[in-house]
Design a protein around this motif. Sequence first.
Motif, mmCIF file in Angstrom:
data_model
loop_
_atom_site.group_PDB
_atom_site.id
_atom_site.type_symbol
_atom_site.label_atom_id
_atom_site.label_comp_id
_atom_site.label_asym_id
_atom_site.label_seq_id
_atom_site.Cartn_x
_atom_site.Cartn_y
_atom_site.Cartn_z
ATOM 1 N N LEU A 160 0.826 -1.208 0.000
ATOM 2 C CA LEU A 160 0.000 0.000 0.000
ATOM 3 C C LEU A 160 0.859 1.257 0.000
ATOM 4 C CD1 LEU A 160 -2.767 -1.093 2.543
ATOM 5 C CD2 LEU A 160 -3.020 -0.814 0.058
ATOM 6 N N GLN A 161 1.932 1.248 0.782
ATOM 7 C CA GLN A 161 2.816 2.414 0.859
ATOM 8 C C GLN A 161 3.549 2.681 -0.444
ATOM 9 O OE1 GLN A 161 5.128 1.294 4.315
ATOM 10 N NE2 GLN A 161 3.908 2.625 5.650
ATOM 11 N N ASP A 162 3.702 1.667 -1.273
ATOM 12 C CA ASP A 162 4.345 1.868 -2.567
ATOM 13 C C ASP A 162 3.473 2.675 -3.528
ATOM 14 O OD1 ASP A 162 6.636 0.566 -1.814
ATOM 15 O OD2 ASP A 162 6.197 -1.298 -2.896
ATOM 16 N N LEU A 163 2.192 2.822 -3.208
ATOM 17 C CA LEU A 163 1.279 3.573 -4.062
ATOM 18 C C LEU A 163 0.713 4.808 -3.370
ATOM 19 C CD1 LEU A 163 -0.168 3.651 -6.822
ATOM 20 C CD2 LEU A 163 -1.987 2.284 -5.791
ATOM 21 N N HIS A 164 0.474 4.714 -2.062
ATOM 22 C CA HIS A 164 -0.218 5.772 -1.326
ATOM 23 C C HIS A 164 0.438 6.034 0.025
ATOM 24 C CE1 HIS A 164 -3.776 5.958 -3.902
ATOM 25 N NE2 HIS A 164 -3.801 4.648 -3.917
ATOM 26 N N LYS A 165 0.128 7.178 0.577
ATOM 27 C CA LYS A 165 0.456 7.452 1.980
ATOM 28 C C LYS A 165 -0.677 6.821 2.794
ATOM 29 C CE LYS A 165 1.365 11.028 5.326
ATOM 30 N NZ LYS A 165 1.468 12.459 5.615
ATOM 31 N N ILE A 166 -0.323 6.056 3.820
ATOM 32 C CA ILE A 166 -1.348 5.393 4.626
ATOM 33 C C ILE A 166 -1.083 5.642 6.107
ATOM 34 C CG2 ILE A 166 -1.666 3.572 2.894
ATOM 35 C CD1 ILE A 166 -0.289 1.651 4.905
ATOM 36 N N SER A 167 -2.129 5.428 6.898
ATOM 37 C CA SER A 167 -1.965 5.396 8.345
ATOM 38 C C SER A 167 -2.340 3.983 8.791
ATOM 39 C CB SER A 167 -2.853 6.434 9.029
ATOM 40 O OG SER A 167 -4.214 6.147 8.813
ATOM 41 N N THR A 168 -1.766 3.556 9.902
ATOM 42 C CA THR A 168 -2.047 2.208 10.409
ATOM 43 C C THR A 168 -2.422 2.272 11.882
ATOM 44 O OG1 THR A 168 0.300 1.882 10.885
ATOM 45 C CG2 THR A 168 -0.512 1.010 8.796
ATOM 46 N N ASP A 169 -3.268 1.361 12.276
ATOM 47 C CA ASP A 169 -3.636 1.156 13.676
ATOM 48 C C ASP A 169 -3.419 -0.323 13.955
ATOM 49 O OD1 ASP A 169 -4.775 0.790 16.167
ATOM 50 O OD2 ASP A 169 -6.818 1.247 15.514
ATOM 51 N N TRP A 170 -2.278 -0.649 14.544
ATOM 52 C CA TRP A 170 -1.928 -2.049 14.780
ATOM 53 C C TRP A 170 -2.759 -2.674 15.888
ATOM 54 C CZ3 TRP A 170 0.598 -4.933 11.446
ATOM 55 C CH2 TRP A 170 1.344 -4.287 10.463
ATOM 56 N N LYS A 171 -3.421 -1.858 16.697
ATOM 57 C CA LYS A 171 -4.322 -2.410 17.723
ATOM 58 C C LYS A 171 -5.696 -2.714 17.131
ATOM 59 C CE LYS A 171 -2.089 -0.165 21.630
ATOM 60 N NZ LYS A 171 -2.267 0.750 22.769
ATOM 61 N N GLY A 172 -5.983 -2.123 15.977
ATOM 62 C CA GLY A 172 -7.251 -2.382 15.291
ATOM 63 C C GLY A 172 -8.463 -2.035 16.126
#
Length: 181
Positions: A160-172
């Motif tokens: 995903l990062q190779d195409l877009h800027k993303i944010s992640t929530d590893w706790k979900g």
Amino acid sequence: SSAATVCSTRPAAVVTPTAKRTRAKCLLNSTIFTPDARFMVADIKDFYLNTPMERYEYMRFPLSIIPDEIVQQYLLQTLATPDGWVYMEIRKGMYGLKQANLIANVCLTAHLAKYGYTPTPRTPGLWCHESRNVSFCLIADDFGVKYVGKHNADHLVKALQDLHKISTDWKGELYCGLTIK
């Protein structure tokens, strides 16, 4: 980067195959009952913006609604019609463009296919990897990701990062309005 790839869609097509909240809940239940599975959330920033379009769109608006400093900076008064309209050619996806979601989704699908991710054939919005233990629901630009082994989720995040800027929530903890504990 494949972000420069022009993504083609039929002019009349605007519907995007995304998951519903019910499907996201099924994925969450599957996560609970799969040994060693975890759930994380990723969000694409500006998903609908800057996606190259094969077929340009056009828009007009009155010069009178544009702030004076913008009119002066871009010399828009020289481009306006005698009755005060400014015409604009739209070459990339933007908010408010009815097909922006579809164009972005077509590009995302082509991009993720290079990494082994494909939508499941009979379940709209559910995606799986060809060999990794990772699957996800895609609702608009929000990913609810079930994975076994963090390296599998990291693979998706990198794709995903190779195409877009993303944010992640590893706790979900929050996905599409669902609070997850």
